[in-house]
Design an enzyme around this catalytic site. Structure first.
Site, PDB file in Angstrom:
ATOM      1  N   PHE A   1      -4.007   2.983  14.727  1.00 30.45           N
ATOM      2  CA  PHE A   1      -4.284   4.014  13.729  1.00 30.45           C
ATOM      3  C   PHE A   1      -5.338   3.446  12.798  1.00 30.45           C
ATOM      4  CE2 PHE A   1      -1.231   7.649  13.213  1.00 30.45           C
ATOM      5  CZ  PHE A   1      -0.684   7.552  14.481  1.00 30.45           C
TER       6      PHE A   1
ATOM      7  N   ASN B   1       0.847  -1.198   0.000  1.00 29.00           N
ATOM      8  CA  ASN B   1       0.000   0.000   0.000  1.00 29.00           C
ATOM      9  C   ASN B   1       0.881   1.245   0.000  1.00 29.00           C
ATOM     10  OD1 ASN B   1       0.547   0.797   2.864  1.00 29.00           O
ATOM     11  ND2 ASN B   1      -0.320  -1.241   3.196  1.00 29.00           N
TER      12      ASN B   1
HETATM   13  O1  PMT Z   1       3.147   6.075   6.408  1.00 23.33           O
HETATM   14  P1  PMT Z   1       2.623   7.414   5.933  1.00 23.33           P
HETATM   15  O2  PMT Z   1       2.794   7.606   4.449  1.00 23.33           O
HETATM   16  O3  PMT Z   1       3.182   8.547   6.752  1.00 23.33           O
HETATM   17  O4  PMT Z   1       1.052   7.414   6.162  1.00 23.33           O
HETATM   18  C1  PMT Z   1       0.538   7.303   7.456  1.00 23.33           C
HETATM   19  C2  PMT Z   1      -0.707   6.422   7.517  1.00 23.33           C
HETATM   20  C3  PMT Z   1      -1.845   7.105   6.782  1.00 23.33           C
HETATM   21  C4  PMT Z   1      -0.412   5.059   6.909  1.00 23.33           C
HETATM   22  C5  PMT Z   1      -1.004   6.217   9.030  1.00 23.33           C
HETATM   23  O5  PMT Z   1      -1.223   7.443   9.618  1.00 23.33           O
HETATM   24  C6  PMT Z   1      -2.199   5.289   9.227  1.00 23.33           C
HETATM   25  O6  PMT Z   1      -3.344   5.662   9.106  1.00 23.33           O
HETATM   26  N1  PMT Z   1      -1.918   3.991   9.584  1.00 23.33           N
HETATM   27  C7  PMT Z   1      -2.908   2.945   9.747  1.00 23.33           C
HETATM   28  C8  PMT Z   1      -3.235   2.360   8.414  1.00 23.33           C
HETATM   29  C9  PMT Z   1      -4.102   1.119   8.535  1.00 23.33           C
HETATM   30  O7  PMT Z   1      -3.633   0.050   8.329  1.00 23.33           O
HETATM   31  O8  PMT Z   1      -5.307   1.312   8.927  1.00 23.33           O
HETATM   32  P2  PMT Z   1      -6.398   0.111   9.115  1.00 23.33           P
HETATM   33  O9  PMT Z   1      -7.635   0.835   9.354  1.00 23.33           O
HETATM   34  O10 PMT Z   1      -6.336  -0.828   7.965  1.00 23.33           O
HETATM   35  O11 PMT Z   1      -5.904  -0.668  10.398  1.00 23.33           O
HETATM   36  C10 PMT Z   1      -6.279  -0.277  11.728  1.00 23.33           C
HETATM   37  C11 PMT Z   1      -5.177  -0.636  12.710  1.00 23.33           C
HETATM   38  O12 PMT Z   1      -5.021  -2.050  12.779  1.00 23.33           O
HETATM   39  C12 PMT Z   1      -3.815  -0.073  12.392  1.00 23.33           C
HETATM   40  O13 PMT Z   1      -3.214   0.363  13.580  1.00 23.33           O
HETATM   41  C13 PMT Z   1      -3.071  -1.260  11.795  1.00 23.33           C
HETATM   42  O14 PMT Z   1      -1.663  -1.162  12.077  1.00 23.33           O
HETATM   43  C14 PMT Z   1      -3.700  -2.426  12.528  1.00 23.33           C
HETATM   44  N2  PMT Z   1      -3.765  -3.691  11.779  1.00 23.33           N
HETATM   45  C15 PMT Z   1      -4.400  -3.751  10.581  1.00 23.33           C
HETATM   46  C16 PMT Z   1      -4.497  -4.964   9.920  1.00 23.33           C
HETATM   47  C17 PMT Z   1      -3.914  -6.094  10.493  1.00 23.33           C
HETATM   48  N3  PMT Z   1      -3.965  -7.263   9.903  1.00 23.33           N
HETATM   49  N4  PMT Z   1      -3.290  -5.996  11.673  1.00 23.33           N
HETATM   50  C18 PMT Z   1      -3.214  -4.827  12.330  1.00 23.33           C
HETATM   51  O15 PMT Z   1      -2.624  -4.763  13.412  1.00 23.33           O
END
Ligand code: PMT
Length: 391
Positions: A319, A208
């Site tokens: 996040f 991504n």
């Molecule tokens: O890296 P940059 O270019 O500076 O951009 C920053 C960002 C936009 C990537 C960052 O600020 C951000 O939003 N990160 C979270 C992105 C994400 O994966 O969001 P999500 O909604 O898919 O996941 C929610 C949370 O679960 C996140 O903390 C993620 O790390 C976690 N997760 C997700 C999937 C998974 N299988 N395991 C996880 O632990």
């Protein structure tokens, strides 16, 4: 804003030295005590009298012009709250990177152990020189902040990267550096950053747009607040704390599990793939005669959720990146994942979120509170997040 703070400004021998007069004036206008140290060559571009009038202090140049019992390179280093070298020539950068102390400025840099900011300015070919790149890497890995030069028309007549960054950028970095207090002293903080990479075959992968910048900014801010930092990331960064480079979600989870027990805070800024390929192909997949290709995926572990389920005293911050219904989705996510805080990111905008230097976020807490942090650099947002979760 800067009252009570001593800013040590190092000026070296480059054409951009004349610009620093305005920066010094700004520091003074905002209440700082400004001490200027010049290399002898800097005085070819700006006069001692100008710097003296603007800083309202003596300007320091010679190393052996000792007026007090304590040598100046020690007393100036001790006195400063922050040191900024601008413009920094290739020569001074290389000397500092390699521990040379052959003039007052490089001697101070050698004796200085607090926050240092360096704003290089030079010809574009010098900037692209491998030796200079290596020396800048050394400085970064010691925690020195490098404010990269900008591209444009250079004083030497070339068009390229090498022009001193804006004075606003230098000013803001100094203010940022001075605004940290050691609220995370003796705390271990793990931060994840970057997008995970899920291989399809030895040639292709899915990933991504996460650049890792947000997580890196949080790691830097946590370090400035006195934390023992571990950054688990899919990207290449240099910093004065432990960095564990990983690739896939599974590798990220293993690294987190190894570090988790002894940690106080976990911040999951990484964009983790929800799925990985089901049947990884050991060899490069061949093009078939079909017009379409179907790949099968299986779910990756939800790392954040699993950490929240097994946590004891740790504070866990997730996040989320949303392209629509930001707060609605964030509220649903925080209750599903069970984390203490969730930082909601709007990735539908080009000026914030993925890969940009700025961000604007809303932080939700498990108890239902919401706090918005308006658009600012990722460094500022990082500090605000850490201060908020530590309140
Ligand atoms: O890296 P940059 O270019 O500076 O951009 C920053 C960002 C936009 C990537 C960052 O600020 C951000 O939003 N990160 C979270 C992105 C994400 O994966 O969001 P999500 O909604 O898919 O996941 C929610 C949370 O679960 C996140 O903390 C993620 O790390 C976690 N997760 C997700 C999937 C998974 N299988 N395991 C996880 O632990």
């Amino acid at each position: 804003m800067l009252s009570g703070k001593t800013i040590l400004v190092g000026v070296t021998g480059g054409i951009a030295a004349y610009k620093i007069c305005e920066l010094i004036r700004n520091f003074k206008k905002n209440g700082a005590n400004v001490k200027v140290v010049c290399t002898p060559n800097a005085l070819n571009f700006v006069t001692k009298l100008t710097l003296q009038n603007l800083s309202q202090n003596e300007v320091y140049i010679q190393e052996f012009d000792v007026k007090e019992w304590k040598p100046e390179h020690i007393s100036l280093a001790d006195e400063a709250d922050v040191m900024v070298i601008a413009p920094a020539t290739a020569n001074t950068i290389s000397k500092i990177a390699n521990g040379y102390a052959d003039n007052l400025l490089t001697s101070i840099a050698c004796a200085y152990n607090k926050k240092m900011i360096i704003a290089p300015a030079m010809n574009c070919n010098m900037w692209n020189n491998q030796v200079i790149k290596e020396n800048l890497s050394k400085l970064k890995s010691r925690g020195i902040e490098i404010l990269e030069p900008e591209s444009g028309f250079l004083a030497c007549g070339y068009l390229g990267k090498g022009r001193l960054c804006s004075l606003d950028k230098i000013y803001n970095s100094v203010v940022e550096a001075l605004s940290f207090s050691e609220i995370l002293k003796d705390k271990k903080v793990i931060i994840t950053s970057g997008g995970t990479i899920e291989d399809i075959d030895p040639v292709r992968y899915i990933s991504n747009y996460s650049s890792g910048k947000m997580g890196f900014a949080i790691a830097n801010a946590a370090k400035s607040m006195g934390a023992d930092v571990v950054l688990i990331t899919t990207k290449d960064f240099e910093a004065p704390y432990k960095i564990i480079k990983v690739k896939s979600a599974i590798e990220m989870q293993n690294a987190l599990n190894d570090e988790f027990e002894s940690t106080d805070i976990v911040i999951m800024a990484a964009a983790v793939a929800d799925y990985r390929i089901k049947n990884y192909s050991e060899n490069k997949m061949k093009k078939s005669s079909d017009d379409t290709l179907t790949l099968e995926f299986i779910k990756n572990p939800d790392i954040l959720k699993e950490l929240c389920e097994k946590k004891s005293n740790q504070i866990i911050v997730g996040f989320c990146a949303e392209s629509e219904n930001l707060l609605e989705n964030a509220k649903e996510k925080i209750s599903k994942k069970g984390c203490d805080f969730l930082v909601a990111n709007d990735i539908s905008r080009n000026d914030i979120g993925f890969a940009s230097d700025d961000n604007e976020v809303t932080i939700l807490s498990g108890s239902g509170e919401c706090k918005k942090f308006s658009k600012a650099s990722k460094a500022t947002i990082a500090r605000q997040i850490l201060e908020y979760i530590n309140e």
